[in-house]
Design an enzyme around this catalytic site. Structure first.
Site, short mmCIF file in Angstrom:
data_model
loop_
_atom_site.label_atom_id
_atom_site.label_comp_id
_atom_site.label_asym_id
_atom_site.label_seq_id
_atom_site.Cartn_x
_atom_site.Cartn_y
_atom_site.Cartn_z
N ALA A 122 87.16 25.59 98.72
CA ALA A 122 88.58 24.98 98.99
C ALA A 122 89.33 24.44 97.75
O ALA A 122 88.37 24.54 96.67
CB ALA A 122 88.53 23.60 99.88
N ARG A 123 90.46 24.38 97.51
CA ARG A 123 91.19 23.86 96.27
C ARG A 123 91.06 22.28 96.72
O ARG A 123 91.49 21.89 97.71
CB ARG A 123 92.53 24.19 96.22
CG ARG A 123 93.32 23.59 95.06
CD ARG A 123 94.76 24.06 94.96
NE ARG A 123 95.34 23.77 93.41
CZ ARG A 123 95.91 22.77 93.41
NH1 ARG A 123 96.05 21.74 94.06
NH2 ARG A 123 96.13 22.53 92.15
N ALA A 124 90.25 21.65 95.88
CA ALA A 124 89.87 20.22 96.00
C ALA A 124 91.20 19.31 95.93
O ALA A 124 92.19 19.56 95.24
CB ALA A 124 88.77 19.83 95.20
N TYR B 200 97.12 18.19 100.33
CA TYR B 200 95.88 18.44 100.60
C TYR B 200 95.47 18.39 102.33
O TYR B 200 95.00 19.30 102.69
CB TYR B 200 94.89 17.66 99.82
CG TYR B 200 93.37 17.81 100.06
CD1 TYR B 200 92.78 19.18 99.78
CD2 TYR B 200 92.84 17.13 100.92
CE1 TYR B 200 91.38 19.48 99.84
CE2 TYR B 200 91.38 17.08 101.13
CZ TYR B 200 90.76 18.60 100.65
OH TYR B 200 89.29 18.60 100.82
N VAL C 270 75.31 33.03 92.28
CA VAL C 270 74.11 31.97 92.23
C VAL C 270 72.92 32.88 92.43
O VAL C 270 72.79 33.66 93.02
CB VAL C 270 74.77 30.98 93.40
CG1 VAL C 270 75.98 30.29 93.00
CG2 VAL C 270 74.68 31.75 94.74
N PHE D 252 79.77 21.58 94.80
CA PHE D 252 78.90 20.35 95.10
C PHE D 252 78.32 20.40 96.17
O PHE D 252 77.06 20.09 96.41
CB PHE D 252 79.94 19.13 94.74
CG PHE D 252 79.30 17.84 95.27
CD1 PHE D 252 78.11 17.37 94.19
CD2 PHE D 252 79.91 17.08 96.10
CE1 PHE D 252 77.38 16.10 94.78
CE2 PHE D 252 79.06 15.51 96.17
CZ PHE D 252 77.89 15.23 95.51
N VAL D 253 78.85 20.71 97.47
CA VAL D 253 78.29 20.74 98.65
C VAL D 253 77.70 22.08 98.74
O VAL D 253 76.81 22.30 99.25
CB VAL D 253 79.40 20.56 99.55
CG1 VAL D 253 78.60 20.81 101.09
CG2 VAL D 253 80.18 19.15 99.74
#
Length: 315
Positions: free
Chosen positions: A71-73, A141, A40, A16-17
């Site tokens: 990252a692992r969200a 987290y 990508v 997303f980011v």
């Protein structure tokens, strides 16, 4: 383009980011390398699976700045037997391995996308977290992010590679999923909700503002070895947020009064205490240090982003 570093590597470029950041970097004329499990477009791609013991040191010799977004969200309804181990493997151990290889390759600046959760889950109203607040994570987290920050500072001190840490609160914008998208859909349906009496304050950051800050940290000479809080610099309560979402659909908000204590009790009975904390509690960040060091201010406003999101969503 006035920049300090022009050769940049990015992890998490399909996320997303990361996907939005990559587009901005390419448009601005940076030479970008992308590391991840997915290819990508419009950039050079290299395979990187943070779950494995990777070695990309030779490839990193090409770049001056590495931005680590992968990252692992955070997961609301965790199903793993040992989630802390998974978070530590992905968010801590792999981050420190990556930073160690980057320093050995001669990378000058390592920009780490951390989280406000490294500092905790809530604040008192008008007592926000600041860049120098102590690390006090409360969930797995947050622990993984806080330990990564600690390790990165040690690597910076030992190797001389600059480390820049950015701690965003909730990030929203076009393409966001999970709870924020669910709230948008709920607001679009304009059901009467008993949230008018909630008097909390929460900081959020629009995706465009976060990306702009990250790019600023690539180019700004004073961004090295700094920790930055980031937000839209306009905290909102839950009823203010839901009202703004509803207006984005061209509708008039319908919020009903109800004591927050009653809402909290009802949430506990239903096993939704975590959800209630996000709706009723406060979580604010202070970005004065960020603005002063970088001369940076947020570029977009909540209301404008919500209107764009409303055009995309199906109610």
């Amino acid at each position: 383009m006035h920049t300090l570093y022009t050769r940049v590597a990015l992890t998490g470029s399909s996320g997303f980011v990361g996907s939005n950041l990559l587009s901005v970097l390419n448009t601005a004329g940076y030479m970008t390398l992308s590391f991840g499990r997915q290819t990508v477009s419009a950039t050079r791609n290299f395979e990187l699976d943070l779950r494995n013991r990777f070695d990309i040191q030779d490839t990193l010799c090409e770049v001056q700045c590495l931005i680590h977004c992968a990252a692992r969200a955070h997961v609301m309804d965790e199903t793993l037997d040992d989630p802390l181990a998974a978070y530590l493997q992905f968010n801590t151990e792999s981050t420190l391995r990556l930073a160690t290889q980057a320093a050995a390759a001669g990378v000058r600046r390592f920009i780490y996308l951390s989280s406000v959760k490294a500092l905790g889950e809530s604040t008192r109203i008008d007592e926000p977290f600041a860049y120098d607040s102590p690390l006090a994570p409360e969930d797995d987290y947050g622990i993984s992010k806080a330990r990564a920050e600690e390790g990165l500072r040690e690597i910076a001190a030992r190797t001389g590679m600059e480390v820049t840490i950015i701690r965003p609160p909730l990030v929203y914008g076009r393409g966001v999923k999970a709870n924020f998208a669910a709230m948008m859909r709920l607001a679009g349906r304009n059901l009467p909700l008993p949230l008018a009496s909630v008097r909390n304050k929460r900081s959020m950051v629009a995706l465009d503002n976060l990306v702009d800050l990250i790019v600023t940290c690539v180019s700004h000479k004073d961004a090295g070895n700094q920790t930055f809080m980031v937000s839209d610099d306009a905290d909102v309560s839950t009823p203010e947020l839901l009202s703004a979402m509803t207006r984005a659909y061209g509708k008039s908000p319908r919020l009903l009064p109800c004591p927050p204590s009653a809402l909290s009790l009802g949430a506990r009975v239903l096993g939704k205490s975590v959800v209630a904390e996000r709706l009723l509690g406060s979580l604010q960040v202070d970005i004065e240090h960020t603005k002063q060091v970088l001369g940076w201010t947020p570029r977009v406003k909540l209301e404008d982003v919500l209107k764009e999101m409303a055009l995309d969503s199906v109610v």
